[in-house]
Motif scaffolding. Sequence first.
Motif, PDB file in Angstrom:
ATOM      1  N   VAL A 217      -3.069  28.459  89.799  1.00  0.00           N
ATOM      2  CA  VAL A 217      -3.702  27.457  89.441  1.00  0.00           C
ATOM      3  C   VAL A 217      -4.273  26.343  90.712  1.00  0.00           C
ATOM      4  O   VAL A 217      -3.938  26.691  91.585  1.00  0.00           O
ATOM      5  CB  VAL A 217      -2.626  26.407  88.740  1.00  0.00           C
ATOM      6  CG1 VAL A 217      -1.805  27.347  87.601  1.00  0.00           C
ATOM      7  CG2 VAL A 217      -1.418  25.849  89.636  1.00  0.00           C
TER       8      VAL A 217
ATOM      9  N   GLU B 198      -6.935  23.491  83.681  1.00  0.00           N
ATOM     10  CA  GLU B 198      -7.063  22.757  82.597  1.00  0.00           C
ATOM     11  C   GLU B 198      -8.505  22.824  82.202  1.00  0.00           C
ATOM     12  O   GLU B 198      -8.921  22.716  80.761  1.00  0.00           O
ATOM     13  CB  GLU B 198      -6.474  21.288  82.814  1.00  0.00           C
ATOM     14  CG  GLU B 198      -6.731  20.328  81.672  1.00  0.00           C
ATOM     15  CD  GLU B 198      -5.983  19.037  81.643  1.00  0.00           C
ATOM     16  OE1 GLU B 198      -6.500  17.967  81.397  1.00  0.00           O
ATOM     17  OE2 GLU B 198      -4.956  19.106  82.451  1.00  0.00           O
TER      18      GLU B 198
ATOM     19  N   ALA C  21      -7.206  26.244  80.030  1.00  0.00           N
ATOM     20  CA  ALA C  21      -5.964  25.622  79.308  1.00  0.00           C
ATOM     21  C   ALA C  21      -6.340  24.729  78.179  1.00  0.00           C
ATOM     22  O   ALA C  21      -5.659  24.644  77.184  1.00  0.00           O
ATOM     23  CB  ALA C  21      -4.925  25.174  80.275  1.00  0.00           C
TER      24      ALA C  21
ATOM     25  N   VAL D  50      -1.610  22.674  82.527  1.00  0.00           N
ATOM     26  CA  VAL D  50      -1.224  23.846  83.162  1.00  0.00           C
ATOM     27  C   VAL D  50       0.236  23.861  83.317  1.00  0.00           C
ATOM     28  O   VAL D  50       0.968  24.977  83.105  1.00  0.00           O
ATOM     29  CB  VAL D  50      -1.922  24.342  84.145  1.00  0.00           C
ATOM     30  CG1 VAL D  50      -1.535  25.612  84.643  1.00  0.00           C
ATOM     31  CG2 VAL D  50      -3.649  24.555  83.864  1.00  0.00           C
TER      32      VAL D  50
END
Length: 331
Positions: free
Chosen positions: A28, A60, A79, A106
């Motif tokens: 991430v 995200e 996401a 996330v």
Amino acid sequence: MMDITDHSSFQLGQAIRFILEEDDFLVVSHVQPDGDAISSTIAIGLILQNLNKTFVMVNEDKTPIKFDYLSGFEHIQHAGEMNSAPRKYQNVIAVDCADFSRVGIVENWFGDNPTILNIDHHPTNDQYGTIPLIQAEAAATAEILFHLVEALELQWTKPLADCIYTGLLTDTGGFRYSNTSPEVMKIASRMLEFGVEGHQLAEHLLERIAFSHIHVLKRALASLSFAENNRIGWMLVTQEDITESQANNEDLEGLVNYPRNIEGVEVGLLFKEVTTDIVKVSFRSAGKIDVASIAHRLGGGGHTRAAGCTLNMAMSEAVRFIVNEIKQEMV
């Protein structure tokens, strides 16, 4: 190539053990990812792929299309487009994310008490996670990943070199900012040896602009204002500006440099209206004012010369508040 301190060597060793001993990783970075965040995400993916590890890359927000030349670009999941997390992960690698909140939604993909490898170069990083690999002296997270690849003794490929070069190029402003160290130039030179076409990336990432960027820039320049004998300069971007210009987050990149680059301006600001009572503020300093310290005490973070924060207030109130905060630093 670099003298790594004992502390940094210890952190790097911990990171390597985690990567080698574990599997099934979630990779991430921060919301509204920039060049260093995207290239570092993909670089980690290529490293894990090289080690025959399983992994998923997610953010995200959507990945800016201008980075589609990076191998693995299409595999970063968004996401923000999903109703819920498809599953939970216990092994997480966070890159270029100065504080935990910046991973956004996330976080819903994380399992209970996950092991988090936190790889970052922001001096305001709060050392979240289980294994911090924080090097504030690095110009970009990509610089840290260069040394990770070297320590793992992995074979360099052009796709991996493209990632490292992209992170360095974007976070040093095309090798123009004060963080452009001799180490950065040595690494960039190495990446060129592996086939990176630096002139093409500079043209693609730094020179080419979209019409939507020009439209929102025109509107922002109309709001250009100054204070403290022109030592503070700022511009505004409202929701209406973004809608009318059909602009996206990519189009707003670099706008803060316009007030900052004006002769005599010590701090340049960009105020972006998210809603009627939420404003994102970008800071750029000529060097005398540590804008990271200002942003950090307001819940944001960044670097001495480049930082940001989010305020829960109307645009006019946010401008008054931030300008006053900077004035106090100039006393």
